[in-house]
Scaffold this active site. Structure first.
Site, PDB file in Angstrom:
ATOM      1  N   LEU A 254     -15.537 -20.424 -30.537  1.00 23.63           N
ATOM      2  CA  LEU A 254     -16.834 -20.989 -30.934  1.00 23.63           C
ATOM      3  C   LEU A 254     -16.688 -21.688 -32.282  1.00 23.63           C
ATOM      4  CD1 LEU A 254     -19.703 -18.471 -30.014  1.00 23.63           C
ATOM      5  CD2 LEU A 254     -19.115 -20.647 -28.929  1.00 23.63           C
ATOM      6  N   CYS A 264      -3.439 -29.737 -22.225  1.00 23.49           N
ATOM      7  CA  CYS A 264      -3.995 -28.903 -21.146  1.00 23.49           C
ATOM      8  C   CYS A 264      -5.494 -29.093 -20.934  1.00 23.49           C
ATOM      9  CB  CYS A 264      -3.686 -27.435 -21.411  1.00 23.49           C
ATOM     10  SG  CYS A 264      -1.926 -27.150 -21.592  1.00 23.49           S
ATOM     11  N   LYS A 327      -3.343 -28.805 -32.696  1.00 22.09           N
ATOM     12  CA  LYS A 327      -3.747 -27.530 -33.291  1.00 22.09           C
ATOM     13  C   LYS A 327      -2.622 -27.051 -34.186  1.00 22.09           C
ATOM     14  CE  LYS A 327      -2.417 -23.968 -30.016  1.00 22.09           C
ATOM     15  NZ  LYS A 327      -2.915 -23.018 -29.032  1.00 22.09           N
TER      16      LYS A 327
HETATM   17  C1  UGA Z   1      -4.952 -23.750 -23.578  1.00 20.27           C
HETATM   18  C2  UGA Z   1      -5.495 -22.380 -23.162  1.00 20.27           C
HETATM   19  O1  UGA Z   1      -6.071 -21.737 -24.295  1.00 20.27           O
HETATM   20  C3  UGA Z   1      -4.368 -21.504 -22.595  1.00 20.27           C
HETATM   21  O2  UGA Z   1      -4.892 -20.263 -22.158  1.00 20.27           O
HETATM   22  C4  UGA Z   1      -3.720 -22.246 -21.433  1.00 20.27           C
HETATM   23  O3  UGA Z   1      -2.647 -21.510 -20.879  1.00 20.27           O
HETATM   24  C5  UGA Z   1      -3.194 -23.587 -21.928  1.00 20.27           C
HETATM   25  O4  UGA Z   1      -4.285 -24.362 -22.454  1.00 20.27           O
HETATM   26  C6  UGA Z   1      -2.560 -24.284 -20.754  1.00 20.27           C
HETATM   27  O5  UGA Z   1      -3.291 -24.646 -19.821  1.00 20.27           O
HETATM   28  O6  UGA Z   1      -1.338 -24.375 -20.712  1.00 20.27           O
HETATM   29  P1  UGA Z   1      -3.569 -24.633 -25.691  1.00 20.27           P
HETATM   30  O7  UGA Z   1      -3.696 -25.993 -25.083  1.00 20.27           O
HETATM   31  O8  UGA Z   1      -2.261 -24.178 -26.218  1.00 20.27           O
HETATM   32  O9  UGA Z   1      -4.024 -23.514 -24.633  1.00 20.27           O
HETATM   33  O10 UGA Z   1      -4.585 -24.594 -26.905  1.00 20.27           O
HETATM   34  P2  UGA Z   1      -5.938 -23.823 -27.274  1.00 20.27           P
HETATM   35  O11 UGA Z   1      -5.643 -22.760 -28.233  1.00 20.27           O
HETATM   36  O12 UGA Z   1      -6.730 -23.496 -26.070  1.00 20.27           O
HETATM   37  O13 UGA Z   1      -6.695 -24.989 -28.064  1.00 20.27           O
HETATM   38  C7  UGA Z   1      -7.097 -26.168 -27.368  1.00 20.27           C
HETATM   39  C8  UGA Z   1      -7.875 -27.080 -28.284  1.00 20.27           C
HETATM   40  O14 UGA Z   1      -9.157 -26.545 -28.559  1.00 20.27           O
HETATM   41  C9  UGA Z   1      -7.232 -27.332 -29.646  1.00 20.27           C
HETATM   42  O15 UGA Z   1      -7.321 -28.713 -29.936  1.00 20.27           O
HETATM   43  C10 UGA Z   1      -8.062 -26.509 -30.596  1.00 20.27           C
HETATM   44  O16 UGA Z   1      -8.095 -27.030 -31.889  1.00 20.27           O
HETATM   45  C11 UGA Z   1      -9.438 -26.608 -29.936  1.00 20.27           C
HETATM   46  N1  UGA Z   1     -10.358 -25.511 -30.289  1.00 20.27           N
HETATM   47  C12 UGA Z   1     -10.053 -24.228 -29.951  1.00 20.27           C
HETATM   48  C13 UGA Z   1     -11.559 -25.795 -30.931  1.00 20.27           C
HETATM   49  O17 UGA Z   1     -11.869 -26.964 -31.237  1.00 20.27           O
HETATM   50  N2  UGA Z   1     -12.413 -24.764 -31.220  1.00 20.27           N
HETATM   51  C14 UGA Z   1     -12.137 -23.491 -30.906  1.00 20.27           C
HETATM   52  O18 UGA Z   1     -12.963 -22.607 -31.202  1.00 20.27           O
HETATM   53  C15 UGA Z   1     -10.923 -23.214 -30.259  1.00 20.27           C
END
Ligand code: UGA
Length: 437
Positions: A254, A264, A327
């Site tokens: 959030l 992804c 990230k």
């Molecule tokens: C995501 C999923 O979290 C994994 O469970 C999944 O296995 C993976 O995709 C995949 O399909 O292989 P990932 O892409 O490594 O993992 O990154 P996340 O940690 O999910 O973050 C994704 C994006 O959301 C980032 O750009 C991050 O900065 C953003 N984010 C995340 C936000 O803007 N706000 C948040 O509160 C959380």
């Protein structure tokens, strides 16, 4: 067990190393010679915390090898398919070229009772289609879908201690012969308490796309709230803290900011919509179009806010973008909102410098027209505005008093809402967050 891992990217390289760590004999196979050469010398071809030391560890045991030769899969009992499924050019659907090529390439090397395990994120229906190919080649071999849920930046620990294991088998039954084999592969995680579910093929494929869609929706929900907070003069970070205290909602994912990116979430929600359309269930997922639109709107909002921060002009403004990776703890710039914002600012006449502790090489390949500076002090020096777009720890730790002397104007836009606004303002900075007054 003897295991082959086909595809040695973010998913496969980590999977291969972790399987060897768990005591299996593993061969990693990839068509990319450079990647294989590096992995063979225990060099990680991308930045992932803990991967390189893990590769060195297992290299000493002799249980892990890498090759470009698919015939090396012969003799393995279990074959993991870990290749990418990027978005098709100009379309929303997933490009299945690499998965299909991997399975077709593997077929001649299958032996009786072998298990082919798909880990890539695929459109529902893929597993059943590939199972038919496998059966036609080797009728006692099985195809299982075993989606991967690892997060970049935490890939090693997520693989060694997954929060769940899903086995999608043809009949959805616990008694399916592949279940016992996979239980042996994952014996260590299972004995440490990772729960596992046995499902049919389509359910296992959907578990993955549904999970990523939910995460994307959660982020876009809070970013939509950020838009409303901005209009109403409210603070989205406090709002997230407060609603997150409800167990049913939860505070994780959030964090409002510049939106989600990476290899992804963005492509998975689009591929999911495209597949639902093919299945005649497109109405069920029209909300994902809105999730995508809210997410993309964040990028334009940051460009507009930067213009405001710079006194309604971007032309000639020296802007330093802190962070290029999608990230922190990753050098992955695929669909990185930070880089996309940097490129848009540059197009609108700003003089942009991008810095990042790990992702500059990949960023320069993707956007060669941007100016990159690895040294943080040099990147910041003389800036008219700082944009914090990837929340690396070193940017969280920046000291507004220490920086004040190096910039031309004390202006900062915190695209991840992670800085202490009061502290920066007290140090004489004009601070802007997203969805915060
Ligand atoms: C995501 C999923 O979290 C994994 O469970 C999944 O296995 C993976 O995709 C995949 O399909 O292989 P990932 O892409 O490594 O993992 O990154 P996340 O940690 O999910 O973050 C994704 C994006 O959301 C980032 O750009 C991050 O900065 C953003 N984010 C995340 C936000 O803007 N706000 C948040 O509160 C959380």
């Amino acid at each position: 067990m003897r295991i082959s891992v086909i595809g040695c990217g973010y998913l496969g390289a980590v999977h291969a190393a972790c399987m060897a760590k768990l005591g299996h004999d593993v061969v990693g196979i990839d068509v990319d010679e450079r990647k294989i050469a590096e992995l063979s010398q225990a060099i990680a071809p991308f930045y992932e915390p803990g991967l390189e030391s893990l590769l060195r560890d297992v290299q000493d045991t002799g249980r892990l090898s890498f090759t470009t030769d698919m015939s090396a899969a012969s003799g393995s009992e279990v074959h993991f398919i870990c290749v990418g499924t990027p978005q098709k050019k100009g379309e929303n659907g997933a490009d299945m070229t690499f998965v299909d090529a991997a399975v077709l390439g593997l077929l001649p090397y299958l032996s009786p009772e072998n298990i082919v395990v798909g880990k890539s994120t695929v459109p529902v229906g893929t597993a059943s289609r590939l199972a038919d190919l496998v059966k036609a080649q080797e009728h006692t071999a099985h195809l299982v879908w075993n989606p991967e849920f690892l997060r970049e930046g935490h890939a090693v620990s997520d693989t060694l201690s997954p929060d769940r294991l899903v086995y999608g088998v043809s009949d959805g039954s616990e008694d399916h012969p592949a279940v016992a084999v996979l239980d042996e592969v994952y014996a260590s995680a299972l004995s440490n308490g990772s729960p596992r579910l046995v499902t049919d093929h389509p359910t296992s494929e959907l578990v993955k796309t549904a999970a990523n869609s939910f995460l994307a929706t959660k982020i876009s929900f809070i970013n939509a709230m950020a838009e409303v907070c901005e209009a109403a003069g409210a603070d989205v970070t406090l709002l997230a803290d407060a609603i997150g205290m409800d167990d049913r909602i939860g505070r994780k994912f959030l964090n409002a900011g510049i939106g989600f990116g990476g290899g992804c979430l963005p492509k998975d929600i689009r591929a999911f919509m495209a597949r639902a359309g093919e299945l005649g269930a497109d109405q069920a997922l029209t909300f994902l179009r809105e999730v995508d639109a809210i997410n993309m709107r964040r990028r334009s909002r940051v460009v507009e806010l930067t213009r405001e921060v710079c006194g309604d002009i971007l032309l000639g403004q020296r802007i330093t973008v802190l962070g290029a990776a999608f990230k922190p703890e990753s050098d992955d710039v695929r669909d990185s909102p930070a880089l996309s914002i940097a490129a848009q600012l540059q197009l609108q006449g700003a003089v942009v410098t991008v810095t990042d502790p790990k992702a500059l090489t990949n960023a320069a390949r993707r956007f060669p027209e941007l100016h990159y500076e690895a040294d943080l002090d040099r990147a910041i020096s003389g800036a008219d505005a700082l944009l914090l777009l990837t929340e690396w720890q070193q940017y969280r730790d920046l000291d507004p008093y220490a920086l004040a002397g190096s910039v031309a104007s004390r202006r900062i836009l915190d695209g991840r809402n992670i800085l202490d606004a009061a502290k920066w303002r007290a140090a004489g900075w004009s601070y802007r967050g997203l969805g915060r007054p």
